[in-house]
Design an enzyme around this catalytic site. Sequence first.
Site, PDB file in Angstrom:
ATOM      1  N   GLU A  10       0.857  -1.186   0.000  1.00 24.81           N
ATOM      2  CA  GLU A  10       0.000   0.000   0.000  1.00 24.81           C
ATOM      3  C   GLU A  10       0.891   1.233   0.000  1.00 24.81           C
ATOM      4  OE1 GLU A  10      -3.458   2.302   2.524  1.00 24.81           O
ATOM      5  OE2 GLU A  10      -3.300   0.143   2.823  1.00 24.81           O
ATOM      6  N   HIS A  12       1.840   4.639  -2.103  1.00 19.81           N
ATOM      7  CA  HIS A  12       1.112   5.497  -3.024  1.00 19.81           C
ATOM      8  C   HIS A  12       2.010   6.442  -3.809  1.00 19.81           C
ATOM      9  CE1 HIS A  12      -2.514   4.025  -1.180  1.00 19.81           C
ATOM     10  NE2 HIS A  12      -2.093   4.405   0.005  1.00 19.81           N
ATOM     11  N   HIS A 163      -9.215   0.173  -1.016  1.00 16.03           N
ATOM     12  CA  HIS A 163      -8.663   1.250  -0.198  1.00 16.03           C
ATOM     13  C   HIS A 163      -9.785   2.143   0.311  1.00 16.03           C
ATOM     14  CE1 HIS A 163      -6.526   5.033   0.709  1.00 16.03           C
ATOM     15  NE2 HIS A 163      -5.506   4.236   0.983  1.00 16.03           N
ATOM     16  N   ASP A 283       1.965   2.050   3.935  1.00 16.43           N
ATOM     17  CA  ASP A 283       1.055   3.171   3.654  1.00 16.43           C
ATOM     18  C   ASP A 283       1.861   4.444   3.399  1.00 16.43           C
ATOM     19  OD1 ASP A 283      -1.207   4.604   3.122  1.00 16.43           O
ATOM     20  OD2 ASP A 283      -2.143   4.332   5.076  1.00 16.43           O
TER      21      ASP A 283
END
Length: 331
Positions: A10, A12, A163, A283
């Site tokens: 995860e 980004h 998500h 994240d």
Amino acid sequence: MNRTPKIALEEHFSAPGFDAYSAKYTRALPVDFVARLDARLSDFDDRRLAEMDAGNIEYAVLSQTMPGVQAEVDGTTAVRRARENNEFLAERVARHPQRFGAFAHVALQDPTEAARELERTVVEHGFKGAMINGHTLGRYYEGSEFDVFWERAQALGVPIYLHPNAFSQPPALLEGMPVLQGAAWGWGVETAGHALRLLFGGVFDRFPRLTLLLGHMGEALPYQRWRIDSRFAAYPSGIKLARKPSEYIGSNILITTSGVCSAPALLGAIGELGAQAVLFSVDYPYESTAEACTFIEQAPLDEQTRAQVCYGNARRIFKLGSPQDLALLQI
């Protein structure tokens, strides 16, 4: 310190022009914080790789930050911009193919086009699945009109990462409390509810080999499995499933540790789901890579379980090579 190899899922980025979709989330944040965030979201070569190296993260699957085209009101534009996003990401991944993989960005305004784009990116670019940033303009995905997309994901054998997104219409309970509507609480509730809509809507019965990934230690679902079974048995509301609800959570629904650096939460999730259903993630850039890596290294796990969570499960699910294979690619 960070001796265990890791794969992160995860993590980004943001393609040019996609910051407009995120504006409603960032406008309330401090300007200097947003500037640092934007710099990290647009970086693929420098700080991102340095932080991965420091934490012994061998490989990261990158995804467009929320909400992306899930917030696009025009369906034709959404389809076009999703493809543009994927081409942009494919070019960036091609610069470091031994370090980066990609989740496709898809426009579920048109489920058929989303299925086609998923297949295109997997076949042409080797993408590892797709990340969907929650609902699309208030539409959730358990209905039969979305089966074409779920069928294609199952046929391709790639996971779909669900998500968080903000509620399309905040419930009365959260009105006047923006602190509860965002990432601290409301987004997780929205995403857990979305996953349960898929479960009780029969998506996993229709597509039993489908894999859905949930971040943030499963958005609290692992800890509610018993309760969900108990109350569903008492009040099924006319819904029939092939298995107990809890049996889908840990088989069809897998989780990542993204954004939750808590050893008791990790042990609880492993206790509920089994180590084979829990995967490491950070994240990035919303959480600290260093903190996430230190957490998983210090968690009270035996080394076999730590390796399984850090990279073993990801290698199995995403059909990646061994640590030796990746090392050879880096020579």
